[in-house]
Motif scaffolding. Structure first.
Motif, PDB file in Angstrom:
ATOM      1  N   ASP A  11      45.557  27.462  44.399  1.00 49.23           N
ATOM      2  CA  ASP A  11      46.121  28.717  43.917  1.00 49.23           C
ATOM      3  C   ASP A  11      47.084  29.284  44.955  1.00 49.23           C
ATOM      4  O   ASP A  11      46.762  29.353  46.146  1.00 49.23           O
ATOM      5  CB  ASP A  11      45.022  29.751  43.648  1.00 49.23           C
ATOM      6  CG  ASP A  11      44.252  29.473  42.369  1.00 49.23           C
ATOM      7  OD1 ASP A  11      44.635  28.535  41.638  1.00 49.23           O
ATOM      8  OD2 ASP A  11      43.276  30.196  42.100  1.00 49.23           O
ATOM      9  N   VAL A  12      48.256  29.711  44.500  1.00 54.10           N
ATOM     10  CA  VAL A  12      49.255  30.336  45.367  1.00 54.10           C
ATOM     11  C   VAL A  12      49.551  31.721  44.822  1.00 54.10           C
ATOM     12  O   VAL A  12      49.858  31.871  43.632  1.00 54.10           O
ATOM     13  CB  VAL A  12      50.554  29.500  45.432  1.00 54.10           C
ATOM     14  CG1 VAL A  12      51.612  30.208  46.276  1.00 54.10           C
ATOM     15  CG2 VAL A  12      50.263  28.111  45.993  1.00 54.10           C
ATOM     16  N   LEU A  13      49.455  32.729  45.673  1.00 55.21           N
ATOM     17  CA  LEU A  13      49.666  34.113  45.260  1.00 55.21           C
ATOM     18  C   LEU A  13      50.970  34.637  45.849  1.00 55.21           C
ATOM     19  O   LEU A  13      51.152  34.651  47.063  1.00 55.21           O
ATOM     20  CB  LEU A  13      48.505  35.001  45.707  1.00 55.21           C
ATOM     21  CG  LEU A  13      47.088  34.551  45.332  1.00 55.21           C
ATOM     22  CD1 LEU A  13      46.074  35.616  45.751  1.00 55.21           C
ATOM     23  CD2 LEU A  13      46.973  34.262  43.841  1.00 55.21           C
ATOM     24  N   LEU A  14      51.875  35.063  44.979  1.00 59.97           N
ATOM     25  CA  LEU A  14      53.129  35.694  45.393  1.00 59.97           C
ATOM     26  C   LEU A  14      53.074  37.128  44.879  1.00 59.97           C
ATOM     27  O   LEU A  14      53.405  37.404  43.726  1.00 59.97           O
ATOM     28  CB  LEU A  14      54.309  34.933  44.789  1.00 59.97           C
ATOM     29  CG  LEU A  14      55.712  35.273  45.303  1.00 59.97           C
ATOM     30  CD1 LEU A  14      55.810  35.043  46.803  1.00 59.97           C
ATOM     31  CD2 LEU A  14      56.774  34.459  44.574  1.00 59.97           C
ATOM     32  N   LEU A  15      52.619  38.039  45.741  1.00 65.45           N
ATOM     33  CA  LEU A  15      52.317  39.407  45.313  1.00 65.45           C
ATOM     34  C   LEU A  15      53.538  40.304  45.483  1.00 65.45           C
ATOM     35  O   LEU A  15      53.717  40.969  46.509  1.00 65.45           O
ATOM     36  CB  LEU A  15      51.113  39.946  46.095  1.00 65.45           C
ATOM     37  CG  LEU A  15      49.839  39.100  45.978  1.00 65.45           C
ATOM     38  CD1 LEU A  15      48.666  39.771  46.700  1.00 65.45           C
ATOM     39  CD2 LEU A  15      49.487  38.828  44.514  1.00 65.45           C
TER      40      LEU A  15
END
Length: 397
Positions: A257-261
């Protein structure tokens, strides 16, 4: 909404598929040809920069702005039983939401770009605004989980209703009726109201995320079921990218999972740039501009680079500040003019009185300077307080 830190994947846990849990690793995964069946899941957050308010944001959401419709409760505008008894509020609101009024965002164009490159397996959207279609994503690639304005039908016999007649009804706030003889049922766009079943298309395609080799989730709180469970349908080793203002659902709990907030438009630009697609994306989005769709030449102002959401917000703040400064200056100028006008008038009266009788009291001038009072309680009584509210604050007047 948010996810407990304890349920997030440990930072020391290595990814199974990606080289690292970074945007660059996702871009590399795409560029090397490993992502050929991409599933995208979207919510209201991809449309807010188009000017469409979401439903539940305090003060700015649609529900917060429905007081003018005199509803028993805000959600009643999308309640099928309330609609049966009083469909007019929905048609008043539909004027604000009907397709054609808003331009797709660059995020919508990014989804179209995925389709153009043959990488889009399916788009699952919670939105009813049809901006994905406006951006060029074909209908057969879209699963509209909550329905949309793309079609319309009778709520009783389910007979389809012509699009041109629906446009006319919404424009004129007329409640359309079924065209079938002996039915005369109410017609509405095929938006899922409270009390109605979700489209069968959603359930037919619900297992598709299991076939994906990349999942991109954007602009959704993942708080409404069964849509919220879609990311969990992906295989354990399938990379999942979240582009959103905050972490949601169980995104971030898996090794890939990659989070780009951040906001969606900024995020997709970064992903497109990392993939080497940014110029392509900007050109594709440019085609959605009103002047381009009308077949007109590009305006001079369009040569300026597209501004980010933060830049546009700052422009609005600067504009408002200038307007306030201008109004304050206008107020000061008005007061200065008024003081000069009264002073000159008093001087003329004094001169006139002195010419008549140098020893006579200046009753007229005195009445201007001391006897005339501003009547705050009665704007129509001859005073100017309702026009110049500062009059009673200056001793010279």
């Amino acid at each position: 909404m948010g996810q407990d830190e304890s349920r997030m994947v440990d930072k020391k846990t290595p990814p199974q598929t990606l080289k690292s849990r970074t945007l660059e690793a996702v871009a590399a995964y795409i560029k090397e040809g490993s992502a050929r069946r991409i599933v995208v899941m979207t919510g209201a957050g991809i449309s807010t920069s188009a000017g469409i308010p979401d439903f539940r944001s305090p003060d700015t959401g649609l529900y917060a702005n429905l007081a003018r419709l005199n509803l028993p409760y805000a959600e009643a505008v999308f309640d099928i039983e309330y609609f049966r008894g009083n469909p007019l509020p929905f048609y008043a609101l539909a004027q604000e939401l009907y397709p054609g009024k808003y331009r797709p965002t660059i995020t919508h164009s990014f989804i179209h770009l995925l389709h153009q490159k043959g990488l889009l397996l399916k788009l699952f959207t919670q939105n009813i605004d049809c901006l994905e279609r406006e951006a060029g994503v074909p209908g057969h690639k879209i699963v509209e989980a909550h329905g949309s304005f793309a079609s319309q039908s009778c709520i009783d016999c389910k007979a389809p209703y012509p699009e041109d007649l629906m446009k006319k009804a919404i424009k004129e706030e007329i409640v359309p009726k079924c065209l079938r003889k002996r039915c005369d049922g109410l017609v509405k766009p095929d938006i899922v109201f409270f009390g109605e079943q979700m489209p069968a298309d959603f359930f037919h395609n619900r297992s598709l995320p299991g076939d994906a080799d990349l999942c991109i989730v954007m602009g959704t709180s993942l708080s409404v079921q069964p849509f919220a469970s879609l990311p969990m349908m992906c295989g354990d080793g399938t990379p999942r990218l979240l582009i959103n203002s905050e972490q949601v659902g169980e995104m971030g709990s898996r090794a890939d999972d990659v989070l780009l907030l951040q906001d969606c438009d900024t995020g997709v630009r970064k992903l497109a740039e990392a993939c080497g697609w940014l110029d392509e994306l900007e050109a594709l989005w440019e085609q959605t501009a009103p002047w381009a769709r009308a077949g007109q030449p590009k305006p001079d102002k369009a040569d300026e680079p597209e501004k980010s959401f933060d830049e546009l917000l700052q422009d609005e703040v600067d504009k408002l500040t200038k307007e306030i400064d201008k109004n304050l200056k206008l107020t000061q100028d008005q007061h200065t003019w008024l003081e000069n006008h009264v002073d000159n008038k008093i001087a003329r009266i004094r001169d006139a009185e002195a010419d008549k009788d140098p020893t006579a009291p200046l009753t007229t001038a005195q009445s201007l300077t001391s006897e005339t009072k501003v009547d705050r309680s009665d704007p129509s009584g001859g005073g100017l307080y309702h026009v110049f509210p500062w009059l009673d604050k200056k001793s010279s007047l």
